[in-house]
Design a protein around this motif. Structure first.
Motif, PDB file in Angstrom:
ATOM      1  N   PHE A 139      17.582  59.152 -34.976  1.00 19.37           N
ATOM      2  CA  PHE A 139      18.524  58.493 -34.081  1.00 19.37           C
ATOM      3  C   PHE A 139      19.660  59.449 -33.706  1.00 19.37           C
ATOM      4  O   PHE A 139      20.183  60.167 -34.556  1.00 19.37           O
ATOM      5  CB  PHE A 139      19.112  57.242 -34.744  1.00 19.37           C
ATOM      6  N   SER A 140      20.014  59.443 -32.438  1.00 18.44           N
ATOM      7  CA  SER A 140      21.125  60.264 -31.960  1.00 18.44           C
ATOM      8  C   SER A 140      22.421  59.464 -32.006  1.00 18.44           C
ATOM      9  O   SER A 140      22.397  58.221 -31.987  1.00 18.44           O
ATOM     10  CB  SER A 140      20.850  60.743 -30.531  1.00 18.44           C
ATOM     11  N   PRO A 141      23.570  60.116 -32.075  1.00 16.72           N
ATOM     12  CA  PRO A 141      24.838  59.385 -32.147  1.00 16.72           C
ATOM     13  C   PRO A 141      25.144  58.658 -30.839  1.00 16.72           C
ATOM     14  O   PRO A 141      24.882  59.169 -29.754  1.00 16.72           O
ATOM     15  CB  PRO A 141      25.866  60.495 -32.420  1.00 16.72           C
ATOM     16  N   GLN A 142      25.689  57.462 -30.961  1.00 22.90           N
ATOM     17  CA  GLN A 142      26.111  56.689 -29.801  1.00 22.90           C
ATOM     18  C   GLN A 142      27.100  55.615 -30.249  1.00 22.90           C
ATOM     19  O   GLN A 142      27.134  55.232 -31.417  1.00 22.90           O
ATOM     20  CB  GLN A 142      24.916  56.044 -29.091  1.00 22.90           C
ATOM     21  N   LYS A 143      27.900  55.123 -29.291  1.00 25.25           N
ATOM     22  CA  LYS A 143      28.893  54.100 -29.621  1.00 25.25           C
ATOM     23  C   LYS A 143      28.241  52.760 -29.912  1.00 25.25           C
ATOM     24  O   LYS A 143      28.667  52.020 -30.793  1.00 25.25           O
ATOM     25  CB  LYS A 143      29.893  53.959 -28.467  1.00 25.25           C
ATOM     26  N   GLU A 144      27.216  52.435 -29.126  1.00 23.45           N
ATOM     27  CA  GLU A 144      26.561  51.145 -29.292  1.00 23.45           C
ATOM     28  C   GLU A 144      25.705  51.146 -30.555  1.00 23.45           C
ATOM     29  O   GLU A 144      25.036  52.136 -30.857  1.00 23.45           O
ATOM     30  CB  GLU A 144      25.679  50.822 -28.081  1.00 23.45           C
ATOM     31  N   PRO A 145      25.706  50.045 -31.312  1.00 24.34           N
ATOM     32  CA  PRO A 145      24.895  49.993 -32.541  1.00 24.34           C
ATOM     33  C   PRO A 145      23.407  49.908 -32.230  1.00 24.34           C
ATOM     34  O   PRO A 145      22.998  49.374 -31.197  1.00 24.34           O
ATOM     35  CB  PRO A 145      25.388  48.721 -33.237  1.00 24.34           C
ATOM     36  N   TYR A 146      22.618  50.447 -33.143  1.00 25.55           N
ATOM     37  CA  TYR A 146      21.163  50.301 -33.089  1.00 25.55           C
ATOM     38  C   TYR A 146      20.773  49.012 -33.822  1.00 25.55           C
ATOM     39  O   TYR A 146      21.369  48.659 -34.833  1.00 25.55           O
ATOM     40  CB  TYR A 146      20.471  51.475 -33.777  1.00 25.55           C
ATOM     41  N   THR A 147      19.753  48.349 -33.314  1.00 28.38           N
ATOM     42  CA  THR A 147      19.167  47.206 -34.011  1.00 28.38           C
ATOM     43  C   THR A 147      17.692  47.494 -34.231  1.00 28.38           C
ATOM     44  O   THR A 147      16.952  47.738 -33.269  1.00 28.38           O
ATOM     45  CB  THR A 147      19.325  45.899 -33.212  1.00 28.38           C
ATOM     46  N   TYR A 148      17.286  47.502 -35.487  1.00 21.96           N
ATOM     47  CA  TYR A 148      15.888  47.791 -35.838  1.00 21.96           C
ATOM     48  C   TYR A 148      15.292  46.552 -36.499  1.00 21.96           C
ATOM     49  O   TYR A 148      15.836  46.047 -37.478  1.00 21.96           O
ATOM     50  CB  TYR A 148      15.810  48.989 -36.778  1.00 21.96           C
ATOM     51  N   GLU A 149      14.183  46.078 -35.954  1.00 26.26           N
ATOM     52  CA  GLU A 149      13.513  44.904 -36.510  1.00 26.26           C
ATOM     53  C   GLU A 149      12.228  45.330 -37.226  1.00 26.26           C
ATOM     54  O   GLU A 149      11.362  45.958 -36.618  1.00 26.26           O
ATOM     55  CB  GLU A 149      13.193  43.884 -35.409  1.00 26.26           C
ATOM     56  N   LEU A 150      12.124  44.999 -38.494  1.00 28.39           N
ATOM     57  CA  LEU A 150      10.924  45.301 -39.259  1.00 28.39           C
ATOM     58  C   LEU A 150       9.824  44.309 -38.903  1.00 28.39           C
ATOM     59  O   LEU A 150      10.077  43.264 -38.292  1.00 28.39           O
ATOM     60  CB  LEU A 150      11.211  45.248 -40.759  1.00 28.39           C
ATOM     61  N   GLU A 151       8.604  44.640 -39.278  1.00 28.88           N
ATOM     62  CA  GLU A 151       7.464  43.775 -38.973  1.00 28.88           C
ATOM     63  C   GLU A 151       7.590  42.436 -39.694  1.00 28.88           C
ATOM     64  O   GLU A 151       8.164  42.343 -40.778  1.00 28.88           O
ATOM     65  CB  GLU A 151       6.159  44.456 -39.388  1.00 28.88           C
ATOM     66  N   GLU A 152       7.024  41.421 -39.064  1.00 28.58           N
ATOM     67  CA  GLU A 152       7.063  40.074 -39.643  1.00 28.58           C
ATOM     68  C   GLU A 152       6.204  40.015 -40.911  1.00 28.58           C
ATOM     69  O   GLU A 152       5.126  40.607 -40.977  1.00 28.58           O
ATOM     70  CB  GLU A 152       6.565  39.050 -38.627  1.00 28.58           C
ATOM     71  N   GLU A 153       6.710  39.290 -41.891  1.00 30.71           N
ATOM     72  CA  GLU A 153       5.994  39.094 -43.149  1.00 30.71           C
ATOM     73  C   GLU A 153       5.966  37.609 -43.489  1.00 30.71           C
ATOM     74  O   GLU A 153       6.624  36.792 -42.832  1.00 30.71           O
ATOM     75  CB  GLU A 153       6.667  39.878 -44.279  1.00 30.71           C
ATOM     76  N   ASN A 154       5.203  37.261 -44.518  1.00 28.58           N
ATOM     77  CA  ASN A 154       5.117  35.877 -44.979  1.00 28.58           C
ATOM     78  C   ASN A 154       5.472  35.802 -46.453  1.00 28.58           C
ATOM     79  O   ASN A 154       4.985  36.611 -47.257  1.00 28.58           O
ATOM     80  CB  ASN A 154       3.698  35.325 -44.786  1.00 28.58           C
ATOM     81  N   THR A 155       6.313  34.835 -46.809  1.00 25.72           N
ATOM     82  CA  THR A 155       6.552  34.610 -48.230  1.00 25.72           C
ATOM     83  C   THR A 155       5.321  33.931 -48.820  1.00 25.72           C
ATOM     84  O   THR A 155       4.678  33.122 -48.143  1.00 25.72           O
ATOM     85  CB  THR A 155       7.784  33.721 -48.456  1.00 25.72           C
ATOM     86  N   PRO A 156       4.970  34.224 -50.061  1.00 25.69           N
ATOM     87  CA  PRO A 156       3.833  33.561 -50.690  1.00 25.69           C
ATOM     88  C   PRO A 156       4.158  32.103 -50.994  1.00 25.69           C
ATOM     89  O   PRO A 156       5.319  31.676 -50.874  1.00 25.69           O
ATOM     90  CB  PRO A 156       3.619  34.366 -51.974  1.00 25.69           C
ATOM     91  N   SER A 157       3.173  31.354 -51.372  1.00 27.23           N
ATOM     92  CA  SER A 157       3.408  29.942 -51.694  1.00 27.23           C
ATOM     93  C   SER A 157       2.698  29.579 -52.990  1.00 27.23           C
ATOM     94  O   SER A 157       1.758  30.250 -53.414  1.00 27.23           O
ATOM     95  CB  SER A 157       2.935  29.037 -50.544  1.00 27.23           C
ATOM     96  N   GLY A 158       3.160  28.511 -53.613  1.00 24.23           N
ATOM     97  CA  GLY A 158       2.570  28.067 -54.877  1.00 24.23           C
ATOM     98  C   GLY A 158       3.615  28.006 -55.969  1.00 24.23           C
ATOM     99  O   GLY A 158       4.654  28.673 -55.913  1.00 24.23           O
TER     100      GLY A 158
END
Length: 245
Positions: free
Chosen positions: A189-208
């Motif tokens: 990432f290069s420097p900039q005034k505006e913030p970066y937003t990074y979204e990780l891949e969707e996951e599922n919580t286990p159940s039981g």
């Protein structure tokens, strides 16, 4: 926060201690074998953790031993050969759009974590208080519903210089046994005034029933030089239902 866990490992850890007293000799042998297998698995997880840390250390050591020449600030790099159109265009392609107001004289990049949040379909984003204050099981940072879909969002600002090889790691334990480890290469990432937003891949919580309860976790964000910008430990829970508040 990657809270995905392997149901099989968690159920092994929880179920061993409940029924030992009323078992016959053969049952005891079976349980003892299962316990030994669980111990071997935990030891294997520990060895994998150590091996991963050794690999990371080796990569950092090898990187430091490379002779990359004198390090200069990004501002100096951009000012060099500014009258050469071909070099200027090449730098623009390489670095992208650089906000000069965010470029300092320092040779070291700075990454400031602004927020971490968890997004679940149909629910408002869960913005985690930062810096974290969860350091005991009685003060869980957040609660997720079993069987739910979610993904983590990171918001951060980069200043001074280019940061390369930014990496997110998250390790989760339940009753002392590691049940999940996630590594994600975020990028450069290069420097900039505006913030970066990074979204990780969707996951599922286990159940039981076996996966419900309290978990401990440790989250880190480092660059390819080994400089750490985030290193936090906290507790969270997986429950049958979403919390009422």
């Amino acid at each position: 926060m990657s809270a995905a866990v392997r149901t099989f490992s968690a159920s092994q850890e929880i179920s061993f201690s409940n029924e030992m007293e009323n078992l016959g000799p053969d049952d005891h042998k079976i349980k003892a074998s299962a316990a030994a297998a669980a111990g071997e698995e935990a030891e294997k997880d520990h060895e994998e953790d150590n091996a991963a840390e050794e690999d990371d250390f080796k990569l950092q050591s090898d990187h430091k031993e490379l002779d990359l020449g004198p390090q200069v600030s990004l501002k100096e790099q951009l000012e060099k050969d500014k009258d050469d159109d071909s070099l200027r265009r090449w730098k623009e392609q390489l670095l992208g759009s650089v906000d000069m107001s965010s470029v300092g004289e320092s040779k070291e990049p700075e990454v400031k974590i602004l927020s971490l949040s968890i997004s679940c379909p149909g629910r408002p984003d869960l913005v985690l208080p930062y810096p974290f204050i969860s350091n005991s099981k009685s003060s869980s940072l957040f609660t997720l519903k079993e069987g739910s879909r979610y993904h983590l969002k990171l918001c951060f600002i980069v200043s001074n210089n280019l940061v390369s090889g930014l990496k997110y790691t998250n390790t989760v334990w339940k009753t002392g046994v590691r049940v999940d480890r996630t590594k994600v290469m975020l990028g450069t990432f290069s420097p900039q005034k505006e913030p970066y937003t990074y979204e990780l891949e969707e996951e599922n919580t286990p159940s039981g029933i076996f996966v419900r309860g309290s978990y401990s976790a440790r989250t880190k964000i480092v660059d390819d030089d080994g400089k750490c910008y985030l290193d936090v430990s906290y507790y969270f829970e997986i429950q049958k239902r979403w919390p009422s508040s």
